[in-house]
Design an enzyme around this catalytic site. Structure first.
Site, PDB file in Angstrom:
ATOM      1  N   HIS A 513       0.730  -1.135   0.030  1.00  0.00           N
ATOM      2  CA  HIS A 513      -0.010   0.186  -0.077  1.00  0.00           C
ATOM      3  C   HIS A 513       0.874   1.221  -0.116  1.00  0.00           C
ATOM      4  CE1 HIS A 513      -3.707   1.988   0.159  1.00  0.00           C
ATOM      5  NE2 HIS A 513      -4.390   1.103   0.587  1.00  0.00           N
ATOM      6  N   ASP A 517      -2.089   2.067  -4.604  1.00  0.00           N
ATOM      7  CA  ASP A 517      -3.462   2.342  -4.038  1.00  0.00           C
ATOM      8  C   ASP A 517      -4.295   1.422  -4.408  1.00  0.00           C
ATOM      9  OD1 ASP A 517      -2.379   4.557  -2.643  1.00  0.00           O
ATOM     10  OD2 ASP A 517      -2.915   5.877  -4.311  1.00  0.00           O
TER      11      ASP A 517
END
Length: 540
Positions: A513, A517
């Protein structure tokens, strides 16, 4: 901070070296593992790899020039960095020296065993540094025993590093007088591995004075007879299909790996049939060169251990010593899981068109393509459209890789390795199939070279052949993502408002992450789904 690179000691008797060729020039980017130069020693011309990355800021020894070991060879650092203090010999810069450990040397450093105290002709062999991150090694197998005659180039032992099990060649000839690290034992780099010298030489003092913690040693007796010299093994590098070994220069192996050429198909023009750079550059593959039979291109089951009889009602435990590979797998996967914030995205893909396309492709003579090959090709094509998935995290920046090197997870007896398909986006389906079979086969035979497991930008792991329909993988850092491929399942699906029998497959994408995204990962999976469901679009 700039790093000083010195003239390395590449052979046991080397005191100076000549730069034959620079493969990088000032201003070029240098990655860890890149070949900086070819250096002539007193024995051969050898490639010299960089252990650091950055920009080549300075060349201290020009091509054709000779200089002593430890002379300033080059400086690597950040682009535009001021290195005037280093060039002027300033001590304020405190540079790090990049000098690889010699693999086989006369022991000179311990005060208790000065070089002058060694009996004539005796060579101390230390645990070599066989990879850039290796700090200790485990002797998997000794191929010579105490008393055996050793020729220059003979394989002494197979050594487990943190990356692979590799053969270790002797740089000297003589009799194996002493073994300092027994099979299955682990020791730090530079520990006493063996002693080679004339048959019958008394080396008890040498062995006693060389400090090796806790190693059980075997010393040759004076009456030991040398084996006939003509039985010495030839210099070897890599296994061919018939079990024989292939001799090739490091540069030839690197070029062959980059071009996807199997060394077993190349005829060497060098001494004793050695494959050299020109042989690879002039090689023209035959029609059958991409179809050599090999092993399954995906992860395969480990060989089941024999069952132990346990009487009913008794408690029974068994301890299995962790191999070097298992230790490194545990360390790196734990680092990945606990440092990179993982999340997983799953998508179901129709495989009906892929199955039809594969049947057509495999109807072509000498062509064999698996579903995994098709997934790899689709990933490579999709990564070009979504380069952020092909990235890696650094504290100061996100590195976007515009080249696509896909790692393919392969199960081996001791764990898991990830050989890398370089420039996968430029490969055809048949090339991907042949390359994966070759790499997977050599992985299972422990014949992969360290550079064949480095440089991946994305990874594919497939457990579909075990009937696993869906699973999540741990990211193979420094990659930002890994794709988990499940089994193809026949089940009812809805098409055009009708319930029909269809074939589907689950894909799961684990993402870091910090770099990817959720929406970005989802868009990549949508593109990947389109390519797999319509394979002809991958060829556009």
């Amino acid at each position: 901070m700039a790093t000083i690179v010195t003239m390395p000691r590449l052979s046991d008797t080397m005191t100076e070296g000549t730069v034959a060729t620079w493969l990088k020039k000032v201003g070029d980017k240098v990655s860890e593992g890149d070949i900086l130069a070819e250096i002539e020693t007193d024995k051969a011309t050898m490639e010299f790899e960089s252990f650091n990355e950055g920009t080549l800021l300075h060349i201290g020894i020009q091509a054709g020039e000779t200089a002593p070991v430890d002379s300033l060879l080059a400086i690597i650092g950040n682009e535009g960095e001021d290195i005037s203090a280093l060039l002027a010999g300033s001590t304020a810069a405190a540079p790090v020296t990049e000098t690889p450990v010699a693999t086989e040397t006369k022991q000179e450093s311990p005060a208790t065993t000065p070089a002058a105290a060694l009996p004539e002709g005796v060579i101390v062999v230390t645990m070599p540094r066989l990879s850039d991150t290796m700090t200790e090694g485990t002797v998997a197998t000794w191929l010579k025993k105490v008393g055996d005659t050793v020729a220059e180039g003979d394989i002494l032992a197979e050594i487990e590093t943190d990356k692979a099990t590799m053969e270790f060649e002797s740089f000297n000839a003589g009799t194996l007088l002493y073994i300092g690290i027994q099979e299955g034992s682990t020791a730090p780099v530079d520990s006493l591995l063996a002693i080679i010298g004339p048959a019958g030489t008394d080396i008890s003092g040498v062995a006693d004075n060389f400090k090796v913690g806790g190693s059980n040693a075997t010393v040759a007796k004076e009456e030991t007879k040398a084996a006939p010299a003509e039985k010495a093994s030839p210099i070897t590098q890599e296994a061919a299909a018939d079990g024989q070994r292939i001799l090739a220069s490091p540069l030839a192996k690197k070029i062959a790996n980059d071009k996807g050429i199997q060394l077993s198909q190349v005829k060497g023009s060098g001494e004793n049939g050695r494959i050299v750079k020109s042989d690879i550059e002039n090689f023209t593959p035959s029609a059958s060169s991409t179809t050599a039979a090999a092993t399954q291109p995906q992860e395969t089951a480990k060989v089941a251990a024999p069952k132990v009889f346990v009487p009913a009602g008794e408690v029974f435990t068994e301890e299995i010593k962790n191999s070097q590979m298992r230790k490194i797998i545990a360390k790196r996967l734990a680092e990945s899981l606990f440092t990179a914030p993982h999340y997983n995205l799953s998508i179901e893909v129709s495989m009906d068109e892929a199955m039809k396309s594969r049947a057509v492709i495999n109807s072509v003579p000498d062509t064999k393509v698996s579903f995994n090959d098709m997934v790899i090709k689709a990933c490579a094509t999709a990564l070009k459209k979504h380069p952020i998935i092909n990235s890696q995290w650094r504290e100061d920046a996100i590195i976007i890789n515009h080249h696509v090197n896909i790692g393919v997870a392969v199960a081996v007896e001791d764990g898991l390795v990830v050989p890398v398909l370089r420039f996968t986006d430029a490969m055809s389906l048949s090339q991907i199939g042949a390359s994966v079979r070759d790499l997977a086969g050599r992985a299972k035979n422990k014949k992969l070279l360290p550079n064949e497991m480095e440089g991946s930008t994305f990874t594919v792991s497939n457990l579909g052949m075990f009937g696993i329909t869906e699973f999540n993988s741990i990211i193979n850092q420094p990659n930002s993502a890994i794709l988990s491929v499940g089994a193809i399942v026949e089940k009812p699906v809805v098409k055009n408002g009708q319930i029909v029998v269809g074939n589907t497959m689950m894909l799961s994408l684990a993402c870091d992450h910090r770099t990817i995204d959720g929406a970005t990962g989802a868009q990549f999976l949508q593109t990947l789904k389109q390519y797999i469901e319509n394979p002809v679009t991958m060829l556009a």
